[in-house]
Motif scaffolding. Structure first.
Motif, PDB file in Angstrom:
ATOM      1  N   LYS A 161      47.665  31.473  47.217  1.00 52.52           N
ATOM      2  CA  LYS A 161      46.744  31.399  46.079  1.00 52.52           C
ATOM      3  C   LYS A 161      45.344  31.899  46.439  1.00 52.52           C
ATOM      4  O   LYS A 161      44.561  32.266  45.562  1.00 52.52           O
ATOM      5  CB  LYS A 161      46.667  29.977  45.544  1.00 52.52           C
ATOM      6  N   ASP A 162      45.006  31.921  47.720  1.00 54.17           N
ATOM      7  CA  ASP A 162      43.695  32.394  48.164  1.00 54.17           C
ATOM      8  C   ASP A 162      43.724  33.826  48.691  1.00 54.17           C
ATOM      9  O   ASP A 162      42.681  34.390  49.027  1.00 54.17           O
ATOM     10  CB  ASP A 162      43.156  31.480  49.271  1.00 54.17           C
ATOM     11  N   ALA A 163      44.919  34.401  48.745  1.00 54.48           N
ATOM     12  CA  ALA A 163      45.077  35.689  49.421  1.00 54.48           C
ATOM     13  C   ALA A 163      44.423  36.846  48.677  1.00 54.48           C
ATOM     14  O   ALA A 163      43.890  37.768  49.300  1.00 54.48           O
ATOM     15  CB  ALA A 163      46.560  35.984  49.636  1.00 54.48           C
ATOM     16  N   VAL A 164      44.446  36.824  47.336  1.00 52.28           N
ATOM     17  CA  VAL A 164      43.857  37.929  46.577  1.00 52.28           C
ATOM     18  C   VAL A 164      42.346  37.978  46.790  1.00 52.28           C
ATOM     19  O   VAL A 164      41.758  39.059  46.922  1.00 52.28           O
ATOM     20  CB  VAL A 164      44.213  37.815  45.077  1.00 52.28           C
ATOM     21  N   CYS A 165      41.711  36.820  46.840  1.00 48.83           N
ATOM     22  CA  CYS A 165      40.273  36.786  47.123  1.00 48.83           C
ATOM     23  C   CYS A 165      39.984  37.413  48.484  1.00 48.83           C
ATOM     24  O   CYS A 165      39.050  38.221  48.629  1.00 48.83           O
ATOM     25  CB  CYS A 165      39.767  35.343  47.101  1.00 48.83           C
ATOM     26  N   PHE A 166      40.771  37.044  49.478  1.00 48.38           N
ATOM     27  CA  PHE A 166      40.583  37.586  50.826  1.00 48.38           C
ATOM     28  C   PHE A 166      40.811  39.094  50.812  1.00 48.38           C
ATOM     29  O   PHE A 166      40.013  39.859  51.378  1.00 48.38           O
ATOM     30  CB  PHE A 166      41.539  36.909  51.802  1.00 48.38           C
ATOM     31  N   ALA A 185      49.846  39.235  51.809  1.00 48.91           N
ATOM     32  CA  ALA A 185      49.053  39.520  50.612  1.00 48.91           C
ATOM     33  C   ALA A 185      47.587  39.721  50.961  1.00 48.91           C
ATOM     34  O   ALA A 185      46.927  40.619  50.430  1.00 48.91           O
ATOM     35  CB  ALA A 185      49.215  38.390  49.598  1.00 48.91           C
ATOM     36  N   ALA A 186      47.057  38.904  51.854  1.00 51.38           N
ATOM     37  CA  ALA A 186      45.646  38.989  52.226  1.00 51.38           C
ATOM     38  C   ALA A 186      45.324  40.296  52.925  1.00 51.38           C
ATOM     39  O   ALA A 186      44.220  40.835  52.773  1.00 51.38           O
ATOM     40  CB  ALA A 186      45.271  37.812  53.122  1.00 51.38           C
ATOM     41  N   LEU A 187      46.286  40.842  53.677  1.00 50.15           N
ATOM     42  CA  LEU A 187      46.076  42.089  54.413  1.00 50.15           C
ATOM     43  C   LEU A 187      46.637  43.287  53.644  1.00 50.15           C
ATOM     44  O   LEU A 187      47.110  44.262  54.228  1.00 50.15           O
ATOM     45  CB  LEU A 187      46.685  41.984  55.808  1.00 50.15           C
ATOM     46  N   ASN A 188      46.603  43.185  52.322  1.00 48.94           N
ATOM     47  CA  ASN A 188      46.916  44.310  51.426  1.00 48.94           C
ATOM     48  C   ASN A 188      48.361  44.773  51.518  1.00 48.94           C
ATOM     49  O   ASN A 188      48.666  45.961  51.404  1.00 48.94           O
ATOM     50  CB  ASN A 188      45.975  45.492  51.684  1.00 48.94           C
ATOM     51  N   VAL A 189      49.278  43.809  51.724  1.00 51.07           N
ATOM     52  CA  VAL A 189      50.722  44.070  51.676  1.00 51.07           C
ATOM     53  C   VAL A 189      51.100  45.204  52.648  1.00 51.07           C
ATOM     54  O   VAL A 189      51.906  46.077  52.320  1.00 51.07           O
ATOM     55  CB  VAL A 189      51.194  44.362  50.235  1.00 51.07           C
ATOM     56  N   THR A 190      50.475  45.219  53.803  1.00 54.91           N
ATOM     57  CA  THR A 190      50.713  46.163  54.912  1.00 54.91           C
ATOM     58  C   THR A 190      50.373  47.619  54.578  1.00 54.91           C
ATOM     59  O   THR A 190      50.664  48.515  55.368  1.00 54.91           O
ATOM     60  CB  THR A 190      52.168  46.102  55.464  1.00 54.91           C
ATOM     61  N   ALA A 191      49.742  47.883  53.429  1.00 51.24           N
ATOM     62  CA  ALA A 191      49.374  49.260  53.082  1.00 51.24           C
ATOM     63  C   ALA A 191      48.322  49.768  54.054  1.00 51.24           C
ATOM     64  O   ALA A 191      47.284  49.131  54.250  1.00 51.24           O
ATOM     65  CB  ALA A 191      48.849  49.316  51.656  1.00 51.24           C
ATOM     66  N   ARG A 192      48.565  50.918  54.656  1.00 55.54           N
ATOM     67  CA  ARG A 192      47.620  51.494  55.607  1.00 55.54           C
ATOM     68  C   ARG A 192      47.456  53.006  55.409  1.00 55.54           C
ATOM     69  O   ARG A 192      46.359  53.509  55.280  1.00 55.54           O
ATOM     70  CB  ARG A 192      48.076  51.206  57.036  1.00 55.54           C
ATOM     71  N   SER A 193      48.592  53.730  55.402  1.00 55.01           N
ATOM     72  CA  SER A 193      48.523  55.172  55.199  1.00 55.01           C
ATOM     73  C   SER A 193      49.919  55.676  54.841  1.00 55.01           C
ATOM     74  O   SER A 193      50.881  54.905  54.794  1.00 55.01           O
ATOM     75  CB  SER A 193      47.992  55.885  56.439  1.00 55.01           C
ATOM     76  N   GLY A 194      50.004  56.973  54.601  1.00 53.81           N
ATOM     77  CA  GLY A 194      51.295  57.549  54.279  1.00 53.81           C
ATOM     78  C   GLY A 194      51.170  59.035  54.000  1.00 53.81           C
ATOM     79  O   GLY A 194      50.087  59.547  53.716  1.00 53.81           O
TER      80      GLY A 194
END
Length: 303
Positions: free
Chosen positions: A67-72, A187-196
């Protein structure tokens, strides 16, 4: 009557109404960010997470409620904004039933995709830019217009999808393997999105055959390198799910954050074949079959 015969362009956005709708959509993300700043308490761990991200290092230990992950996440991405560039789309994670069971969540998660995450096709991918890389045979759906925000069925949603892009995602697990499943941290770390590595857009015909072809999406992957060659094949309906359903799930998750999809947004659906930890010297090739059309993309990995 044709599946698409009931669509009446006169009932879609036009004129000043269209301009207003697109203006509101363009403002939605900045509005959410401002709301996050106002509603989310400052988290001292964000600075450490941003520093690790920029240095391509392991993330510090992070335990956070979902519940706090989107804020982070929003605070982290705000810190990284100068290097990420403009927002161009979104990523769906933990979509499959098996993944949800592993992470003990009831539904998928959504992350943000930015222009500077995208590597031009043909450019070698340096693995030193990602702490714990995973190469994935992903697939990007391209939104046609804001009407998708009102779609009630898969058929209606398809009318507002204009095409797709081949995409090899280079996700970042942020921690050494094995990584303990933790939905809040993901979720807090952007769902592992980094590059592609993103390929050229391919148009989807607005016909029943086009709709059926997208649902029957098939991929073939080839990983070749110092240790030999490995091939995988998968059909989206069996390995991942229906692409349009995943787009609708992304739309609904974003709506909860006050975000509206708009023309040109890309939606990353997830990997269709097992994720692969790449090593220098390998080449990862993905061939997509959508109806009678095929497209291909490759990534060559360097140290």
């Amino acid at each position: 009557m044709s599946l698409f015969g009931r669509f009446n362009p006169a009932t879609s956005f036009s004129g000043s109404a269209c301009a207003l709708a697109f203006s509101l959509a363009a403002l939605s993300f900045s509005g959410v960010a401002q709301a996050a700043e106002a509603d989310c308490p400052a988290n001292p761990r964000v600075d450490a997470a941003a520093a690790a991200w920029k240095a391509h290092q392991q993330q510090p230990p992070l335990s956070i409620d979902l519940k706090d992950a989107v804020c982070f996440r929003n605070a982290l991405l705000a810190k990284l904004a100068p290097e990420l560039g403009p927002l161009i789309g979104y990523k769906v994670g933990i979509w499959s039933a098996a993944a949800r069971a592993t992470y003990k969540v009831d539904g998928p998660l959504v992350g943000m995709l930015y222009r500077n995450m995208m590597i031009p096709e043909g450019k070698p991918v340096s693995l030193s830019s990602i702490f714990a890389p995973m190469a994935e045979a992903d697939f990007l759906v391209v939104i046609g217009d804001a009407g998708i925000n009102r779609a009630r069925t898969r058929e209606e949603a398809y009318r507002h999808i204009r095409g797709y892009r081949p995409f090899i995602e280079l996700a970042d697990n942020h921690y050494p393997a094995p990584v303990t499943p933790d939905a809040g941290r993901v979720a807090a770390l952007n769902v592992t999105a980094r590059s592609g590595v993103m390929g050229a857009e391919v148009a989807l015909p607005q016909t029943p055959a086009g709709f059926a072809a997208l649902a029957a999406l098939k991929v073939d992957t080839v990983i070749s390198g110092p240790s030999g060659m490995r091939e995988e094949s998968a059909v989206s309906a069996k390995s991942l799910g229906d692409p349009v359903e995943i787009v609708l799930a992304a739309r609904d998750l974003l709506r909860k954050e006050g975000i509206q999809l708009k023309a040109g947004d890309i939606i990353s659906l997830g990997t269709l074949t097992p994720a692969h930890p790449p090593v220098a010297g390998e080449r990862f090739t993905v061939r997509y079959t959508v109806g009678d059309r095929t497209s291909e993309i490759s990534a060559a990995f360097t140290p």
